[in-house]
Design an enzyme around this catalytic site. Structure first.
Site, PDB file in Angstrom:
ATOM      1  N   VAL A 141      57.627  75.757  77.733  1.00  0.00           N
ATOM      2  CA  VAL A 141      58.218  76.196  76.469  1.00  0.00           C
ATOM      3  C   VAL A 141      57.109  76.530  75.469  1.00  0.00           C
ATOM      4  O   VAL A 141      56.176  75.762  75.273  1.00  0.00           O
ATOM      5  CB  VAL A 141      59.130  75.100  75.881  1.00  0.00           C
ATOM      6  CG1 VAL A 141      59.697  75.516  74.534  1.00  0.00           C
ATOM      7  CG2 VAL A 141      60.248  74.768  76.857  1.00  0.00           C
ATOM      8  N   CYS A 142      57.248  77.688  74.833  1.00  0.00           N
ATOM      9  CA  CYS A 142      56.333  78.120  73.782  1.00  0.00           C
ATOM     10  C   CYS A 142      57.037  77.912  72.448  1.00  0.00           C
ATOM     11  O   CYS A 142      57.929  78.672  72.073  1.00  0.00           O
ATOM     12  CB  CYS A 142      55.969  79.592  73.983  1.00  0.00           C
ATOM     13  SG  CYS A 142      54.881  80.260  72.708  1.00  0.00           S
ATOM     14  N   LEU A 143      56.666  76.836  71.754  1.00  0.00           N
ATOM     15  CA  LEU A 143      57.305  76.454  70.502  1.00  0.00           C
ATOM     16  C   LEU A 143      56.241  75.831  69.610  1.00  0.00           C
ATOM     17  O   LEU A 143      55.474  74.979  70.070  1.00  0.00           O
ATOM     18  CB  LEU A 143      58.435  75.457  70.791  1.00  0.00           C
ATOM     19  CG  LEU A 143      59.251  74.916  69.625  1.00  0.00           C
ATOM     20  CD1 LEU A 143      60.000  76.029  68.903  1.00  0.00           C
ATOM     21  CD2 LEU A 143      60.233  73.860  70.123  1.00  0.00           C
TER      22      LEU A 143
ATOM     23  N   ASN B 111      60.791  82.937  74.884  1.00  0.00           N
ATOM     24  CA  ASN B 111      59.747  81.983  74.511  1.00  0.00           C
ATOM     25  C   ASN B 111      59.499  80.917  75.571  1.00  0.00           C
ATOM     26  O   ASN B 111      59.016  79.828  75.271  1.00  0.00           O
ATOM     27  CB  ASN B 111      60.088  81.323  73.175  1.00  0.00           C
ATOM     28  CG  ASN B 111      60.332  82.342  72.083  1.00  0.00           C
ATOM     29  OD1 ASN B 111      61.441  82.445  71.586  1.00  0.00           O
ATOM     30  ND2 ASN B 111      59.330  83.117  71.735  1.00  0.00           N
TER      31      ASN B 111
END
Length: 158
Positions: free
Chosen positions: A91-93, A84
């Site tokens: 950051v992919c959150l 992710n």
């Protein structure tokens, strides 16, 4: 810089200094003795009893002018190995996405703890890089081996 953003970040900095999780580090960047409240240097410790334990992961946090209405961008070093995390290190959150889980009440402590959670519990439904995603979903031993190499790359500074 927006006075709302500056006020909120200053407030969070005070709160962080009084109460932050053990092993975490976060503070504004300083250039020539001048603090830049809009850019922070942070470190997230790998959670105990996980494959991430022993690592101390650097991450930059950059706040937009319209913070807290919009979330900060959080970046590990480029090519950080995680399903992710984009190759750029971003950051992919969901809590960092203004169209998904971001709400203005989320604070720096919650962001960094959320990223620590993401390290140990990747979201296969939101992949950001192919190699780590494929390893995590199809070859867990290879994934764990690469994570352990990354742990060695980011030792604690003490």
């Amino acid at each position: 810089m927006s006075s709302i953003a500056r006020g909120r970040i200053t407030q969070e900095r005070k709160r962080w200094r009084k109460d932050h999780p053990p092993g975490f580090f976060a503070r504004p960047e300083t250039n020539d003795g001048v603090q830049n409240l809009m850019k922070w240097k942070c470190h997230i410790p790998g959670r105990k009893d996980t494959i991430w334990e022993g690592g101390y992961y650097p991450i930059g946090m950059e706040f937009p002018e319209d913070y807290p209405q919009k979330p900060p961008k959080c970046r590990f070093p480029a090519n950080f190995y995680h399903p992710n995390v984009y190759p750029s290190g971003t950051v992919c959150l969901s809590i960092l996405n203004e169209d998904e889980g971001w709400v203005p009440s989320i604070n720096i402590k919650q962001i960094l703890q959320g990223i620590q959670d993401l390290l140990t519990d990747p979201n296969p439904n939101s992949p950001a890089q192919t190699e780590a995603y494929v390893d995590y979903t199809k070859n867990l031993k290879e994934y764990e081996s690469k994570v352990k190499k990354q742990v060695d790359k980011f030792p604690p500074p003490f």
